[in-house]
Write an enzyme that holds these catalytic residues in place. Structure first.
Site, short mmCIF file in Angstrom:
data_model
loop_
_atom_site.label_atom_id
_atom_site.label_comp_id
_atom_site.label_asym_id
_atom_site.label_seq_id
_atom_site.Cartn_x
_atom_site.Cartn_y
_atom_site.Cartn_z
N TYR A 189 66.19 -20.84 41.34
CA TYR A 189 65.92 -19.40 41.21
C TYR A 189 64.54 -19.15 40.60
O TYR A 189 63.95 -18.10 40.82
CB TYR A 189 66.97 -18.74 40.30
CG TYR A 189 68.21 -18.26 41.02
CD1 TYR A 189 68.94 -19.10 41.85
CD2 TYR A 189 68.68 -16.96 40.83
CE1 TYR A 189 70.09 -18.66 42.47
CE2 TYR A 189 69.84 -16.51 41.44
CZ TYR A 189 70.54 -17.38 42.27
OH TYR A 189 71.68 -16.92 42.88
N LYS A 215 74.84 -32.58 42.95
CA LYS A 215 74.66 -33.16 44.28
C LYS A 215 73.84 -34.44 44.09
O LYS A 215 72.77 -34.62 44.69
CB LYS A 215 73.95 -32.13 45.19
CG LYS A 215 73.92 -32.49 46.66
CD LYS A 215 75.29 -32.43 47.33
CE LYS A 215 75.19 -32.92 48.77
NZ LYS A 215 76.52 -33.02 49.43
N ASP A 267 79.89 -29.94 47.24
CA ASP A 267 80.68 -29.64 48.44
C ASP A 267 82.16 -29.91 48.19
O ASP A 267 83.02 -29.10 48.53
CB ASP A 267 80.14 -30.41 49.67
CG ASP A 267 79.93 -31.90 49.41
OD1 ASP A 267 79.99 -32.33 48.23
OD2 ASP A 267 79.70 -32.64 50.38
N ASP A 277 76.29 -19.79 41.15
CA ASP A 277 76.34 -18.50 41.84
C ASP A 277 77.40 -18.56 42.94
O ASP A 277 78.25 -17.67 43.05
CB ASP A 277 74.96 -18.20 42.44
CG ASP A 277 74.92 -16.89 43.19
OD1 ASP A 277 75.50 -15.91 42.68
OD2 ASP A 277 74.32 -16.85 44.29
N ASP A 334 81.68 -17.07 42.89
CA ASP A 334 82.24 -16.10 43.84
C ASP A 334 83.53 -16.64 44.44
O ASP A 334 84.51 -15.90 44.60
CB ASP A 334 81.25 -15.78 44.97
CG ASP A 334 80.35 -14.59 44.65
OD1 ASP A 334 80.07 -14.36 43.46
OD2 ASP A 334 79.93 -13.89 45.60
#
Ligand code: IPM
Ligand code: MG
Length: 361
Positions: A141, A192, A224, A248, A252
């Site tokens: 970001y 990751k 993942d 983020d 959700d």
């Protein structure tokens, strides 16, 4: 001594849901003796409209002088045409960064009254209580360089940088371990590391910090797989810690497990537990102004503020109990509605929380 709260309603449904949270704060002040002063400022599109910038200097100054901040939401289609640095989202990212709010706590708790509102089978989500700790002021970001450049070949190239310094990983890991210590003492770090060097370093540093918390059971998961596990068997998680962008996305997904993103609050804290509190949902321009948005995530954000920044855990419990009482009564905004329940609008819900609070004064 009274605490100063800066209220930033923002855009879209922001002002409507914040209005209900203000009723709750006002009730705690008038009926329960909570010592607070509130002030309002503009951010996001509202900041741009008022002062030509999504994070006006005046707002930042007010935030600096306040003990904590309550934010509604930012963003709306009317601002889509603005240059990137003037878009509403820049206001939100700017205040997070300026105030160094690196530790973002996003709880996903299923209220038993809402088990039917989840798209997953009740037995998969019943009793769900996860805390996602998202790094909020670093990673892709904010990494430099970033941009869109013209190549000699005539096409354009867009690029961002995913970077973390050891000190940034260390402080978010420590936040997460501290939270795990107060809960079930299980922490899953999501990365990751099979592909990204930055994740390799992330994992190494998290393990190093973990040595200071031998009571916490630390595990690691690729992002993942974590996304899959969240929808397959979410109750395996207690606390999750992860980078800005992974957090983020995963938050959700975790929110939907609980039936509605309209129920979930968040806290964004700096090293001194100064915090900004906001619902994790966005400005929902499609339903703005209709009086149907669920204000409970914002009201529950006030509870988090009282607990984490203002040291008023009993006041926080009052709010959480009142929200639960309102759900017991069967009141539901459209996002959490299921058959046989009583349909309620934004203000009905806020009024009902106030009534439930007063019933116990
Ligand atoms: C969130 C939001 C923000 C983010 C947007 C509005 C910039 O999605 O708080 O999760 O990506 O951090
Ligand atoms: Mg988001």
């Amino acid at each position: 001594m009274s605490s100063k709260i800066l209220i930033l309603p923002g855009d879209g449904i922001g002002p409507e849901i914040v209005a209900e949270a203000k009723k709750v704060l006002e009730t705690l002040r008038s009926d329960f003796g909570l010592q607070i002063e509130t002030e309002e400022g503009a951010i996001g599109g509202a900041g741009y409209d008022a002062a030509g910038h999504p994070l006006p200097d005046a707002t930042l100054a007010l935030a600096g002088a306040a003990d904590s901040v309550l934010l509604g939401a930012v963003g709306g289609p009317q601002y889509d045409g603005l240059p990137r640095e003037l878009r509403p989202e820049r206001g939100l990212l700017g205040i997070r960064s300026e105030l160094d709010l690196f530790s973002n706590l996003r709880p996903a708790i299923l209220y038993e009254q809402l088990a039917d509102a989840s798209t997953l089978r009740p037995e998969v989500v019943a009793g769900l209580d996860i805390m996602i700790v998202r790094e909020l002021t670093g990673g892709i970001y904010f990494g430099q360089p970033r941009g869109i450049e013209n190549l000699d070949s005539g096409e354009r190239r867009g690029f961002n940088t995913l970077e973390y310094k050891e000190s940034e990983i260390e402080r978010i890991a420590r936040s997460a371990f501290e939270i795990a210590m107060k809960r079930d003492k299980r922490l899953c770090s999501v990365d990751k590391a099979n592909v990204l060097e930055v994740s390799e370093l992330w994992r190494e540093v998290v393990i190093r910090v973990g040595a200071e918390y031998p009571e916490v059971e630390l595990s690691h998961m690729y992002v993942d797989n974590a996304a899959m596990q969240l929808v397959r068997a979410p109750k395996q998680f207690d606390v999750m810690v992860t980078k800005n962008m992974f957090g983020d996305i995963l938050s959700d997904a975790a929110a939907m497990l609980t039936g509605s993103i309209g129920m979930l609050p968040s806290a964004s804290l700096n090293a001194q537990n100064y915090g900004m509190y906001e619902p994790i949902h966005g400005s929902a321009p499609d339903i703005a102004g209709q009086g149907v948005a669920n204000p409970l995530a914002t009201i529950l954000s006030v509870a988090m503020m009282l607990r984490y920044s203002l040291n008023e855990p009993q006041m926080a419990e009052r709010i959480e109990q009142a929200v639960s009482d309102v759900l017991d009564k069967g009141l539901r905004t459209p996002d959490i509605y299921s058959e046989g329940m009583q349909k309620a609008g934004t203000a009905d819900m806020g009024d009902a929380v106030v009534e439930a609070l007063r019933a116990k004064s």
